[in-house]
Each structure stands twice: as C-alpha cells, then as structure tokens.
Design a protein around this motif. Structure first.
Motif, PDB file in Angstrom:
ATOM      1  N   LEU A  67      46.517  49.257  32.647  1.00 43.65           N
ATOM      2  CA  LEU A  67      45.552  49.962  33.513  1.00 43.65           C
ATOM      3  C   LEU A  67      44.659  48.951  34.232  1.00 43.65           C
ATOM      4  CD1 LEU A  67      44.472  53.009  31.284  1.00 43.65           C
ATOM      5  CD2 LEU A  67      46.140  52.988  33.152  1.00 43.65           C
ATOM      6  N   GLU A  68      44.218  47.950  33.480  1.00 43.68           N
ATOM      7  CA  GLU A  68      43.352  46.947  34.107  1.00 43.68           C
ATOM      8  C   GLU A  68      44.111  46.221  35.227  1.00 43.68           C
ATOM      9  OE1 GLU A  68      41.377  44.274  31.399  1.00 43.68           O
ATOM     10  OE2 GLU A  68      40.639  43.015  33.025  1.00 43.68           O
ATOM     11  N   ALA A  69      45.378  45.906  34.967  1.00 44.92           N
ATOM     12  CA  ALA A  69      46.152  45.155  35.971  1.00 44.92           C
ATOM     13  C   ALA A  69      46.420  46.000  37.211  1.00 44.92           C
ATOM     14  CB  ALA A  69      47.463  44.674  35.355  1.00 44.92           C
ATOM     15  N   ILE A  70      46.648  47.286  37.013  1.00 43.47           N
ATOM     16  CA  ILE A  70      47.007  48.126  38.164  1.00 43.47           C
ATOM     17  C   ILE A  70      45.791  48.355  39.064  1.00 43.47           C
ATOM     18  CG2 ILE A  70      46.623  50.515  37.364  1.00 43.47           C
ATOM     19  CD1 ILE A  70      49.868  49.150  38.896  1.00 43.47           C
ATOM     20  N   GLN A  71      44.598  48.120  38.489  1.00 43.88           N
ATOM     21  CA  GLN A  71      43.375  48.245  39.272  1.00 43.88           C
ATOM     22  C   GLN A  71      43.393  47.307  40.492  1.00 43.88           C
ATOM     23  OE1 GLN A  71      38.727  48.521  38.000  1.00 43.88           O
ATOM     24  NE2 GLN A  71      39.737  46.588  37.694  1.00 43.88           N
ATOM     25  N   ASP A  72      44.145  46.199  40.376  1.00 46.14           N
ATOM     26  CA  ASP A  72      44.209  45.234  41.490  1.00 46.14           C
ATOM     27  C   ASP A  72      44.625  45.868  42.811  1.00 46.14           C
ATOM     28  OD1 ASP A  72      43.554  43.330  39.682  1.00 46.14           O
ATOM     29  OD2 ASP A  72      45.530  42.386  39.575  1.00 46.14           O
ATOM     30  N   ILE A  73      45.429  46.936  42.753  1.00 46.15           N
ATOM     31  CA  ILE A  73      45.924  47.494  44.020  1.00 46.15           C
ATOM     32  C   ILE A  73      45.008  48.595  44.552  1.00 46.15           C
ATOM     33  CG2 ILE A  73      48.325  46.942  43.406  1.00 46.15           C
ATOM     34  CD1 ILE A  73      48.767  50.030  43.113  1.00 46.15           C
ATOM     35  N   ILE A  74      43.960  48.904  43.810  1.00 49.88           N
ATOM     36  CA  ILE A  74      43.080  49.996  44.247  1.00 49.88           C
ATOM     37  C   ILE A  74      41.939  49.435  45.109  1.00 49.88           C
ATOM     38  CG2 ILE A  74      41.464  51.772  43.429  1.00 49.88           C
ATOM     39  CD1 ILE A  74      43.408  52.056  41.009  1.00 49.88           C
ATOM     40  N   PRO A  75      41.766  49.974  46.321  1.00 48.39           N
ATOM     41  CA  PRO A  75      40.709  49.457  47.193  1.00 48.39           C
ATOM     42  C   PRO A  75      39.347  49.521  46.493  1.00 48.39           C
ATOM     43  CG  PRO A  75      42.117  51.001  48.377  1.00 48.39           C
ATOM     44  CD  PRO A  75      42.539  51.044  46.945  1.00 48.39           C
ATOM     45  N   VAL A  76      38.510  48.502  46.729  1.00 45.88           N
ATOM     46  CA  VAL A  76      37.234  48.385  46.021  1.00 45.88           C
ATOM     47  C   VAL A  76      36.402  49.666  46.162  1.00 45.88           C
ATOM     48  CG1 VAL A  76      35.075  47.068  45.898  1.00 45.88           C
ATOM     49  CG2 VAL A  76      37.246  45.881  46.244  1.00 45.88           C
ATOM     50  N   LEU A 116      35.796  33.838  38.760  1.00 48.48           N
ATOM     51  CA  LEU A 116      35.163  34.060  40.064  1.00 48.48           C
ATOM     52  C   LEU A 116      36.223  34.345  41.129  1.00 48.48           C
ATOM     53  CD1 LEU A 116      32.383  31.288  40.129  1.00 48.48           C
ATOM     54  CD2 LEU A 116      32.123  33.710  39.571  1.00 48.48           C
ATOM     55  N   MET A 117      37.350  33.658  41.036  1.00 49.19           N
ATOM     56  CA  MET A 117      38.405  33.874  42.026  1.00 49.19           C
ATOM     57  C   MET A 117      39.088  35.230  41.835  1.00 49.19           C
ATOM     58  SD  MET A 117      38.643  31.540  44.299  1.00 49.19           S
ATOM     59  CE  MET A 117      40.321  31.502  44.965  1.00 49.19           C
ATOM     60  N   ALA A 118      38.968  35.809  40.629  1.00 48.53           N
ATOM     61  CA  ALA A 118      39.613  37.101  40.378  1.00 48.53           C
ATOM     62  C   ALA A 118      38.712  38.275  40.750  1.00 48.53           C
ATOM     63  CB  ALA A 118      40.001  37.204  38.908  1.00 48.53           C
ATOM     64  N   SER A 119      37.467  37.977  41.131  1.00 51.97           N
ATOM     65  CA  SER A 119      36.538  39.070  41.418  1.00 51.97           C
ATOM     66  C   SER A 119      36.732  39.545  42.844  1.00 51.97           C
ATOM     67  CB  SER A 119      35.113  38.539  41.192  1.00 51.97           C
ATOM     68  OG  SER A 119      34.225  39.172  42.067  1.00 51.97           O
ATOM     69  N   PRO A 120      37.108  40.823  43.032  1.00 54.26           N
ATOM     70  CA  PRO A 120      37.455  41.274  44.378  1.00 54.26           C
ATOM     71  C   PRO A 120      36.291  41.136  45.359  1.00 54.26           C
ATOM     72  CG  PRO A 120      37.344  43.142  42.850  1.00 54.26           C
ATOM     73  CD  PRO A 120      37.199  41.899  42.039  1.00 54.26           C
ATOM     74  N   GLY A 121      35.054  41.339  44.851  1.00 55.74           N
ATOM     75  CA  GLY A 121      33.909  41.281  45.755  1.00 55.74           C
ATOM     76  C   GLY A 121      33.447  39.867  46.057  1.00 55.74           C
ATOM     77  N   GLY A 122      33.780  38.908  45.206  1.00 54.21           N
ATOM     78  CA  GLY A 122      33.160  37.598  45.360  1.00 54.21           C
ATOM     79  C   GLY A 122      34.114  36.435  45.551  1.00 54.21           C
ATOM     80  N   SER A 123      35.416  36.712  45.536  1.00 52.34           N
ATOM     81  CA  SER A 123      36.346  35.580  45.611  1.00 52.34           C
ATOM     82  C   SER A 123      36.226  34.847  46.950  1.00 52.34           C
ATOM     83  CB  SER A 123      37.776  36.043  45.371  1.00 52.34           C
ATOM     84  OG  SER A 123      38.129  37.008  46.327  1.00 52.34           O
ATOM     85  N   GLY A 124      35.822  35.592  48.004  1.00 53.44           N
ATOM     86  CA  GLY A 124      35.678  34.944  49.312  1.00 53.44           C
ATOM     87  C   GLY A 124      34.624  33.847  49.272  1.00 53.44           C
ATOM     88  N   CYS A 157      51.801  41.967  45.238  1.00 54.73           N
ATOM     89  CA  CYS A 157      50.625  42.825  45.028  1.00 54.73           C
ATOM     90  C   CYS A 157      50.356  43.620  46.310  1.00 54.73           C
ATOM     91  CB  CYS A 157      49.414  41.972  44.639  1.00 54.73           C
ATOM     92  SG  CYS A 157      47.909  42.929  44.382  1.00 54.73           S
ATOM     93  N   ALA A 158      50.429  42.932  47.453  1.00 52.83           N
ATOM     94  CA  ALA A 158      50.182  43.612  48.731  1.00 52.83           C
ATOM     95  C   ALA A 158      51.230  44.698  48.974  1.00 52.83           C
ATOM     96  CB  ALA A 158      50.189  42.587  49.870  1.00 52.83           C
ATOM     97  N   ALA A 159      52.482  44.385  48.656  1.00 54.65           N
ATOM     98  CA  ALA A 159      53.551  45.367  48.885  1.00 54.65           C
ATOM     99  C   ALA A 159      53.354  46.588  47.989  1.00 54.65           C
ATOM    100  CB  ALA A 159      54.912  44.721  48.614  1.00 54.65           C
ATOM    101  N   LEU A 160      52.969  46.342  46.733  1.00 54.01           N
ATOM    102  CA  LEU A 160      52.760  47.455  45.802  1.00 54.01           C
ATOM    103  C   LEU A 160      51.589  48.318  46.257  1.00 54.01           C
ATOM    104  CD1 LEU A 160      53.671  48.650  43.024  1.00 54.01           C
ATOM    105  CD2 LEU A 160      51.844  47.294  41.994  1.00 54.01           C
ATOM    106  N   ARG A 161      50.522  47.644  46.704  1.00 50.72           N
ATOM    107  CA  ARG A 161      49.350  48.388  47.161  1.00 50.72           C
ATOM    108  C   ARG A 161      49.719  49.275  48.349  1.00 50.72           C
ATOM    109  NH1 ARG A 161      45.710  44.555  49.683  1.00 50.72           N
ATOM    110  NH2 ARG A 161      47.271  44.930  51.297  1.00 50.72           N
ATOM    111  N   ASP A 162      50.421  48.692  49.329  1.00 50.72           N
ATOM    112  CA  ASP A 162      50.784  49.474  50.512  1.00 50.72           C
ATOM    113  C   ASP A 162      51.655  50.674  50.146  1.00 50.72           C
ATOM    114  OD1 ASP A 162      49.355  47.633  51.870  1.00 50.72           O
ATOM    115  OD2 ASP A 162      51.073  46.578  52.773  1.00 50.72           O
ATOM    116  N   ALA A 163      52.565  50.462  49.200  1.00 49.64           N
ATOM    117  CA  ALA A 163      53.516  51.537  48.890  1.00 49.64           C
ATOM    118  C   ALA A 163      52.954  52.558  47.910  1.00 49.64           C
ATOM    119  CB  ALA A 163      54.803  50.933  48.324  1.00 49.64           C
ATOM    120  N   ARG A 164      52.113  52.125  46.945  1.00 54.36           N
ATOM    121  CA  ARG A 164      51.799  53.026  45.833  1.00 54.36           C
ATOM    122  C   ARG A 164      50.324  53.367  45.652  1.00 54.36           C
ATOM    123  NH1 ARG A 164      56.381  53.464  42.606  1.00 54.36           N
ATOM    124  NH2 ARG A 164      55.611  55.570  42.394  1.00 54.36           N
ATOM    125  N   ALA A 165      49.407  52.602  46.279  1.00 53.40           N
ATOM    126  CA  ALA A 165      47.988  52.835  45.980  1.00 53.40           C
ATOM    127  C   ALA A 165      47.540  54.266  46.283  1.00 53.40           C
ATOM    128  CB  ALA A 165      47.101  51.818  46.695  1.00 53.40           C
TER     129      ALA A 165
END
Ligand SMILES: [Zn+2]
Length: 900
Positions: A647-656, A805-813, A883-891
């Motif tokens: 569940l935690e891993a699949i969160q990666d494809i869910i928009p913030v 820090l690099m794994a944080s969706p809001g702050g990796s930039g 990850c991008a392909a999965l997000r586009d297809a399944r998110a």
C-alpha cells in the motif's frame, strides 16, 4: 536511449596479446622474448605471474595523514618478464626491486596506469622465469570514508580501520588484488604504544621500538585473497570474552574478543554472548569447525551501514554491534541475522572463494540463505524462518526490470565489480538456492554443500564447480540445468495456471511460463524460459493438498492425482518457488476467498503476485484492493506487514492532491488489524505493531493516533524540561519522533537535531535522523542540507537523509536543486566502492519521464566520480519510467476504488 557504453580498451589488449603470441611463435628457436606489458588490463590480470606469499609491514598512526609500508611478494613467473602488471592505487612508491631465486637484485620502476588501480612494474633488465620476490617501500594517504585504510576522528581520538572488498586492498599494499589469488600472508604492524592492533590472525610477538611505537607481529594466515584481510588500529576499547568451548565438531577452543570506540566497550556483551550459539549452528550444518584460529568483532566508528566478513576480524557498523539485551528488537534481530551472515562467509567465501567477481553470488546468495537458517536455529522465536522467502519476493521488483542483472553476470572491468553487489546477488540468489534445496531435499542438498567445502577448501571455485559438487553430493544430476537457467538469465518467471474439469475424467492442469513484465516495460515476455520446480496447492473436499512438477517447457499439461475438481488453486505451494503466478479472474476470486486460511508462506507469495498482477495490468484496482484488504487480516504478522508495504509503495502513483482522501481509505483498511495486535507478546506481534503504527501514523496520518504520540515526543526530547529517555518505549521511538517533527515545529526539530548529533547510542541516532528527514518545511530541509555538508553526522546517516528527502514528493525538487549545487562534496562523502551502487539510485523515487531525463543529465555530469554507474542508472531510469506508465494507466481507477 542507449546507456551501455563501449568498454574502453577491451579490444586492444586482446589484439596485443595475439601479436605477442605471434612474435613469440616466430622467434621460438631464438632467445625467448620476455613478456612485454601491452595495454593495462581492464579486469583480470591473467596468470603469467602468480603470487605465492605476502609479507606486509605497515606503520599505522591514525593521528597522521599518511601511513607507510613495506610489502614483499614471493612470486612465480611463468615466462621471462620485462614488466609485470599488478594492482596499486594512490601509493607513493619510493623503492621497488625484484630478487630472483639466486638472490640477484634487479631494480624496477612503478607506475599506476589506470584509475581503478592497475599499475606496471618495469624491470631494468628482463627477469627470468621461475621464483622471485618483488619488494616495495611506499607510503599512502589514509582515506576519510570506509574504503581501503581509513581513519576516523571521534571525540578527539583517532582510529583506523579497513574495508577492502571488493578492490580497495590495492590502496594499502601493492599486490594481485583479485579473489582468485589465494595465498598466505605474514602481517606486521607498527603502531603507537597505547593503540590496540587487531588483524586476521593472533599476535605472536610484540617488540617495543623505544620511540613510542611498538611492532606487532601476527601468525601466518591460511591462504587468503587480498580482500579478506582486516586491520584496526587505535585507542579502541578491547573486550576479551571467554574462549568459546570445544564442541562435537570443533576440538579446539576459540578465542573471542570485540572492540569499539572508547566508551562503548561495555555495550559489546550482547554481541559476544550471542556468538557461540550461532557459530555452533553453522558448524553443525557444515559438519566442519570454524576454519580460523580466533574471532574478533570490530565496531567500526564510521562503518558504512553493513558488515564485512574479514577472516578472523569481522567489521560491523556500530548499529549492528553496540547494543544490550534491552535494545530494540529490530536492532537485536539485525545483529543476529547479519552476524549469522558474516559467520557463514567463513565457509562460503573465505574457506572457498569465488575465482572472480562474476561468481560473487557464491558468497552472497549462500550467506544470505544460510543466515536465516542459522539465525532460526539459534533463535527459533526470532521470526527468521520466512526471511529468505521475503527477501526473494522483495528482489522481484528489481528483477522485473529489463536492465536487471543475472545472478551470475560477466564482469570485464574493475569499474563494474561494485554493481555485482545487489539484491539479485543476495536475495534472489538466496531464494533460488532455497527453491532448489526444496527440490532435491534438505539432506541431499547439504551433502552437496559439504562435498563442495571439502573439495575446494583453502582454494577457489566457480559456479560450474559448485553445481558439480551439488550434483555429485546430492546424486541429483538434473539440478545443474535448473540452476543454470536461474543464475544465467535475468527476470522473474511468471507461471500461469488453469484447471479444467470434465466429468468422469481426472482434473487437468495447464501450466505455462513467460517472463514477468510490468506495464510500460520493454521486456519480451515470451523470451524467458526456465526449468522451474513448480508445486501447486489446492483444496479438495475441504482439505489442502499439493502436487509438484518440473516445468522445463514453455507449456505443460498435467493430470492431477485427485478425483474431484480442486478449488482455490495456489500455484506456488509453500511459496517455495522463485516465480510469480497468474490466474484468471474466477481463479483469483476463488483463491482470495480462502486467503486467510492459507499458510503464511503461501499468503506472502499471494500478496506479491496480486500486486504484480495490478502492476502488469491484468488485475483490476478493485480486485487488488479487495485482496489486500483481506490479506492484511491474515493471522501471520509478516503477511499484514507485506500488505502495508504494498500500500505504501502504490501511493507513489497517486497525485499529491488526492492523497488525503486515499489516506482515509488506508486507515479504514489497516486500523482493524492494528487493534488486534495492541497487546504484543511474541516477536512477530511486536514487529507488526511497530510497522502498523508507523503506517497509520506517518503514512495514513491517523489524527487520533498522532496526538498522544506528539505528547510523548515532547517528553522524550524535553521541550518542557529535561529529556526523558523513559518516556517512549524503544520500539515506538521512531514513530513518536516522526510525529514530533511533523507536528511540533522548529523548536522540536532543532532540539532533536542537536540531540541526534550528540548521541552515542546508534539506535537513538538512527531513529532521530530518520524522523528529522520527514520534515516538509523548506527552511528545516535547508538545515538538514547544511548538516549533510558539515561533518557532524556519519556518512551513512547523511546518506539516509538524502534518500528520504529525495523520496518526498513535495520536497524532492528543493533537495535535487541543492544536490546539483553541491554534487562534488555530496558524492565525496560516499565511500568510493559504494558509489556506483548508491548515487544513481538516489533518483529512484521520481515518477515522470521529465524527471528521469533530468536525473540522467545529473548523473552523466558527475560520471567521473561514479565509475561503473551505468547499470544502476539504467535501472533507476527504467523504474522511474515504469512508475510514470503505471500512474498514467492505473492511478484514476485506483483512486476511484479507494475513495468510493
Ligand atoms: Zn555477505
């Protein structure tokens, strides 16, 4: 994009040696032409010169910037030589000469010719073939990170220690730095009179030199490769433990000691007390005693996260050695597993060594597989029995990439050796061993292992040698081709199963194989073909039964030994096979209906295959979620644990922006399971409680649970007074501190950072640093950036912060921008031998093709500092694009299913 680069110099040496051969052939009847150097070898040195014995004398004073040494190497020259290639790196050689068997001395010059440490010794006159001794006098700088001989300052004291694997011994002494050259060493060290000196063998003589320095002379070693020598010098605390008694297998007593930085010596008892039992478990398995004369455990003040199986002197990160009986369960389990792993290496790797790095799986797969056996034997309630299976399932993620390595992967350049140490070598290899052990039977498998140890002790062996020993010892000749199909081909087999039942006939099974490929993958699924031991379990008349076959074709049809039609077919009985499985919709539903009655191993394999099915597009979001919701309630702690990981891993494809509503759904799924483990007793419940709490509090942000933890965080850190270490149970510490960082603002953050930097307890440091790195406040992230650049943290701690820090969706930039600005300094904090395995992977939490491009540009711009980066970069870019392909297809479907 093609990342595989041409290997420089690969063609030239081959051509050159052909020319040398031709020249030698033409002049056969004239005087022999001494071997000329040609191009510096990129990988193997060849066998024209063989080392026979080393004598090292090093002067090591960690308060100085440099150390100095004398090395002499007895050799056998197979031809007359004008020059010889060997290894040496950053050595300032003052004198080098060779003495032949008659004592004639020929002076020589020394020149390093490749960045990876390939050096040429050129003789003033050619030296005749036969025995000779090559002697060097030199000095060299200490390294400042765990690589070669490095020094560490702690509280004003200076310590030195070593990490030679894979190819850093060449930074300490010139030699033939390959695992295939296995010879005895005589080791002598000159150190400050008060310093402790520990190395591979027992000390045999001590001479006071009268100038504040002492010469320590050690017993000759058994034949060893260069990479297994260890040295520790400094004002360490040394704890002399009782000698380990003899037992049925070992007829001699074994001296055991441990060392750690000053002040930590009294926290080594737990490790010392829990060594004999693990060692005995291993001795019983191998049927032979621990092969060396003493054992020292070294807590390296700046260890890089892991441990190293140096002969007789194992080095550990402090987290793995400095603890007590009431330290967190997680830390004591980590010690037990890793200690069993390193001790298993005394046989696998040290007594019998791979000939070259392409076969490093012979060390690492075996030690990983054996560690769980020995740990489980020693601590049956420690929950190690399913660890090999869980490791293998976790390796499947990386093994699903088109850029995955084979377990046995050719290595032609020194720069590529580092990337052989990955989850494929460790966890997939261990899973494959476990599968084949199951196939031939535990006793027969052990007979093969014992035969192998006996045949090759003190020598080297290849995969072919091992497979031969195993076939001979187990008397199962067919094992060879099954082994080869798994070690010499990448990828996860996907086993598809369907059942057909006609009335009046026995049920038939159709079994087929392909290579698993996630959505967006370039893998040709049809290309893979393995010899897979497949066992299925199923229900007939309310009872579970099983049946096995060796699938050696693309497709096979089998009759089941049962009269009535089976239901709830599980294609991986007991999770014993290294493969994933696919079912049709009805069969999934059928199997999931009994999921909570399956034994834990089968439920774990089911969690993985269900998740893999969602990621490859064949299992729908609803079925995926329904299955996970059911499986999180399985009684086995690690099945629930596996579900929350997914569940935690699949969160990666869910928009913030949509995560908040998803978190509510996560809480609904997981909370009931948490309620059931609220009164922990056994190890499994304690581990599960900790990870469920972390999931609910940190990932799913359960407000009701967060408030009391924030209060505990205040008390622990002493925001309103003195810090109270008793305010938080050890196993809740990380969740509590994490909530503190998220909820309590600057004051809490700054106080925690200060306490983390000052702390000597490795367990507290780890929890505190991990908590600090969850901050989402840009100003606090900037403080962490500065902390990483200062030298107030250990290298692994800084790296842990970077990964988080690099794994944080809001702050990796923000962190990526800062990394670009300071890339040189950041990369320098990572020990050279680990860089190619670590730096490219820092970008693996990205999830868009634009980010993949930016990450590639960043790594390429720093490529010079990361030799051998190519494979890990290719894997990282591929997982970002998947990850991008999965997000586009399944998110959208996933969010819909979760929030409905
Ligand atoms: Zn290992």
């Amino acid at each position: 994009m093609n990342l595989k680069q041409k290997i420089p110099g690969q063609r030239t040496p081959l051509l050159f040696s052909l020319i040398v051969l031709l020249v030698a052939g033409c002049t056969e009847r004239a005087a022999p032409v001494p071997v000329q150097p040609g191009e510096p070898p990129a990988g193997l040195l060849g066998t024209a010169v063989l080392p026979l014995h080393y004598r090292l004398e090093l002067t090591i004073d960690p308060t100085k910037e440099r150390f100095s040494g004398k090395t002499s190497i007895e050799l056998s020259l197979n031809e007359d030589h004008a020059a010889v290639w060997l290894h040496g790196r950053n050595l300032s050689v003052a004198e080098v000469y060779i003495t032949d068997a008659d004592g004639r001395r020929t002076d020589a010059t020394y020149e390093e010719q490749r960045e990876s440490g390939v050096a040429l010794v050129t003789f003033e006159q050619p030296v005749s073939k036969g025995a000779a001794t090559l002697s060097f006098t030199y000095d060299a700088p200490f390294n400042n990170a765990e690589n070669g001989l490095f020094r560490i300052e702690r509280d004003g004291e200076f310590y030195a220690a070593t990490q030679f694997q894979p190819i850093a011994a060449r930074q300490v002494f010139p030699g033939f730095d390959e695992p295939g050259f296995k010879v005895p060493f005589d080791l002598t060290f000159i150190a400050r009179a008060d310093d402790v000196v520990v190395t591979t063998t027992p000390e045999i003589a001590l001479t006071d030199l009268g100038n504040g320095y002492v010469r320590h002379q050690f017993a000759t070693t058994r034949p060893l490769p260069t990479y297994l020598i260890a040295i520790a010098v400094g004002p360490y605390d040394l704890v002399d433990y009782d000698t380990l008694p003899t037992n049925d297998i070992r007829q001699y007593e074994l001296p055991l000691r441990a060392i750690a930085a000053k002040g930590l010596g009294d926290r080594l008892q737990y490790a010392l007390e829990n060594t004999d039992g693990i060692l005995n478990a291993l001795e019983r398995y191998f049927g032979t005693p621990y092969p060396y004369r003493k054992l020292d455990l070294i807590a390296v003040p700046e260890g890089f996260g892991g441990a190293m199986e140096n002969v007789g002197a194992i080095t550990y990160d402090e987290f793995l050695l400095v603890m007590d009986a009431d330290s967190p369960l997680r830390q004591r389990r980590a010690y037990t597993g890793v200690h069993a792993h390193e001790l298993a290496h005394m046989w696998f790797g040290n007594l019998v060594t791979p000939k070259w790095w392409n076969d490093i799986w012979l060390n690492e797969s075996f030690a990983s597989w054996m560690q769980n056996k020995a740990a489980n034997d020693y601590w049956p309630d420690g929950e190690f029995d399913r660890a090999t299976l869980k490791g293998a399932l976790s390796a499947m993620r990386g093994d699903s990439l088109a850029a995955a390595r084979q377990i046995r992967e050719p290595v032609s350049r020194n720069e590529d050796i580092g990337s052989a140490f990955d989850t494929i070598t460790y966890q997939k290899g261990a899973g494959v061993l476990s599968m084949l052990e199951r196939y031939v039977g535990e006793e027969r498998f052990r007979a093969g292992v014992r035969l192998h140890m006996q045949r090759h002790q003190d020598g080297v062996a290849t995969s072919e040698d091992f497979i031969e020993s195993l076939a001979d010892g187990s008397e199962r000749m067919e094992i060879g081709s099954a082994f080869t199909s798994f070690i010499e081909q990448p990828g996860v087999p996907l086993i598809a199963v369907s059942v057909s039942c006609e009335s009046g006939e026995a049920p038939r099974l159709e079994v087929s194989q392909s290579r698993y490929a996630p959505l967006g993958s370039s893998i040709d699924a049809a290309a893979g073909s393995w010899q897979v031991p497949v066992c299925l379990s199923f229900s007939v008349a309310g009872e579970r039964d099983s049946q096995c076959l060796l699938l050696d074709d693309k497709r096979q049809s089998v009759t089941l030994d049962t009269k009535s039609c089976p239901t709830a077919v599980h294609p991986n009985a007991d999770g014993a096979g290294y493969y994933r499985f696919a079912l049709n919709d009805d069969a999934w539903r059928d199997l999931l209906a009994v999921a909570n009655e399956l034994q834990a191993t089968e439920a774990l394999a089911l969690v993985d295959s269900l998740d893999a099915g969602f990621r490859s597009g064949v299992v729908g979001a609803d079925a995926f979620l329904a299955g996970m919701t059911q499986l999180v309630n399985h009684d086995a702690w690690d099945v629930a644990d596996a579900v929350i990981d997914k569940l935690e891993a699949i969160q990666d494809i869910i928009p913030v922006g949509q995560r908040e509503s998803v978190h509510q759904a996560f809480r609904n799924i997981v909370r009931p399971r948490f309620e059931r483990v609220s009164e922990p007793d056994d190890a499994g419940s304690r581990i599960l409680r900790q990870s469920l709490e972390r999931f609910l509090v940190v990932i799913a942000r359960d407000p009701g649970m967060r408030a009391p933890l924030a209060q505990m965080a205040v008390a622990r850190i002493g925001l309103d007074g003195e810090p109270d270490p008793g305010a938080v149970p050890a196993e809740q510490l990380e969740s509590v501190l994490t909530v503190g960082v998220q909820e309590l603002g600057d004051d809490f953050f700054n106080a925690l950072l200060e306490q983390a930097i000052d702390a000597s307890d490795p367990s507290f440091r780890r929890a505190a640093i991990s908590a600090l790195a969850v901050t989402e406040d840009p100003a606090l992230r900037a403080i962490l950036h500065d902390t990483v650049l200062s030298d107030s943290l250990k290298g692994t701690e800084s790296l842990g912060i970077l990964f988080q820090l690099m794994a944080s969706p809001g702050g990796s930039g923000q962190t990526f921008a800062w990394m670009r600005e300071h890339s040189g300094i950041i990369i320098d904090t990572i020990p050279e031998s680990f860089r190619s395995g670590i730096v490219p992977v820092l970008g693996s939490s990205f999830c868009s093709n634009e980010q993949a491009d930016e990450w590639q540009a960043f790594i390429l711009a720093n490529a010079e500092k990361i030799p051998g980066y190519e494979r890990r970069l290719a894997q990282t870019l591929e997982s970002v694009s998947l990850c991008a392909a999965l997000r586009d297809a399944r998110a959208p479907a996933l969010v819909n299913a979760l929030t409905r």
